[in-house]
Design a protein around this motif. Structure first.
Motif, short mmCIF file in Angstrom:
data_model
loop_
_atom_site.label_atom_id
_atom_site.label_comp_id
_atom_site.label_asym_id
_atom_site.label_seq_id
_atom_site.Cartn_x
_atom_site.Cartn_y
_atom_site.Cartn_z
N ALA A 31 -15.54 114.89 57.18
CA ALA A 31 -15.88 116.05 58.01
C ALA A 31 -17.13 116.76 57.51
N GLN A 32 -17.44 116.63 56.22
CA GLN A 32 -18.65 117.25 55.67
C GLN A 32 -19.91 116.61 56.26
N TRP A 33 -19.78 115.43 56.82
CA TRP A 33 -20.93 114.73 57.39
C TRP A 33 -21.04 114.95 58.90
N VAL A 38 -22.63 108.15 61.20
CA VAL A 38 -22.13 107.53 59.97
C VAL A 38 -21.83 106.05 60.25
N LEU A 39 -22.23 105.22 59.30
CA LEU A 39 -21.83 103.81 59.31
C LEU A 39 -20.86 103.61 58.17
N VAL A 40 -19.65 103.22 58.51
CA VAL A 40 -18.60 102.96 57.52
C VAL A 40 -18.38 101.46 57.46
N ASP A 41 -18.44 100.91 56.25
CA ASP A 41 -18.13 99.49 56.13
C ASP A 41 -16.91 99.33 55.24
N VAL A 42 -15.94 98.60 55.75
CA VAL A 42 -14.72 98.29 55.01
C VAL A 42 -14.94 96.90 54.43
N GLY A 68 -31.29 110.49 58.93
CA GLY A 68 -30.04 111.24 59.01
C GLY A 68 -28.77 110.41 59.00
N LEU A 69 -28.88 109.08 59.02
CA LEU A 69 -27.68 108.25 58.98
C LEU A 69 -27.03 108.35 57.60
N LYS A 70 -25.73 108.51 57.60
CA LYS A 70 -24.93 108.48 56.37
C LYS A 70 -24.19 107.15 56.33
N LEU A 71 -24.02 106.62 55.13
CA LEU A 71 -23.30 105.36 54.95
C LEU A 71 -22.19 105.54 53.94
N LEU A 72 -21.06 104.92 54.21
CA LEU A 72 -19.91 104.99 53.32
C LEU A 72 -19.26 103.62 53.24
N PHE A 123 -18.99 102.57 63.57
CA PHE A 123 -20.15 103.38 63.91
C PHE A 123 -19.63 104.70 64.47
N VAL A 124 -19.91 105.78 63.75
CA VAL A 124 -19.33 107.08 64.05
C VAL A 124 -20.44 108.02 64.52
#
Length: 158
Positions: A31-33, A38-42, A68-72, A123-124
């Motif tokens: 939520a801070q992002w 956001v791109l999340v990779d599992v 501005g893209l965040k990645l996790l 992809f969020v």
């Protein structure tokens, strides 16, 4: 496999994990992002397709991070030894992974997503809604990479 959840679904928050389960970052909540796509990779450290996707993820980070893209990275274990934080840290270092990585040793995040495969990319959008998903390896120049980057452009343009 690529798909577009319809309608967009809220991205679940990261379940609580101990501080030691975070690599390359202090603990935080997705939520801070909000306000950033956001791109999340599992992924998993023993997954060949996951590791083969790392160069593309690095390119995405370099190209879209300044916009501005965040990645996790969410590391979800497949085998018991994959729960060892030192093994995961070594893999992160060996593969030059700079983005935040959290260990999902209880498979909580995996289960909340209904995930079944490594790697899976989520992809969020800026509102925290999961807009797209891709299952499987991604490499620069592949049709999957072009599609993923088109989605990133769309999310960054909103």
């Amino acid at each position: 496999m690529t798909d577009r959840p319809s309608p967009p679904q809220p991205m679940p928050g990261i379940p609580w994990v101990p501080d030691w389960a975070w690599i390359n970052t202090a603990p935080f909540k997705l939520a801070q992002w909000r306000g950033h796509p956001v791109l999340v990779d599992v992924w998993n450290l023993q997954c060949h397709n996951c590791l083969q996707s790392q160069p593309w993820i690095r390119e995405v980070e370099e190209r879209y991070g300044p916009r501005g893209l965040k990645l996790l990275g969410i590391h979800t274990p497949e085998h018991p030894e994959d729960r060892d934080v030192n093994r995961v840290r070594a893999a992160v270092e060996a593969h030059g992974i700079r983005r935040p990585v959290v260990l999902d040793n209880g498979n909580d995040f995996w289960n909340s997503l209904g995930n079944r495969f490594w790697p899976t990319f989520y992809f969020v959008d800026r509102l925290g809604q999961m807009r797209y998903r891709h299952i499987g390896r991604v490499a620069s120049g592949w049709p999957e990479a072009r599609q993923a980057e088109a989605w990133l452009e769309e999310l960054l343009g909103e």
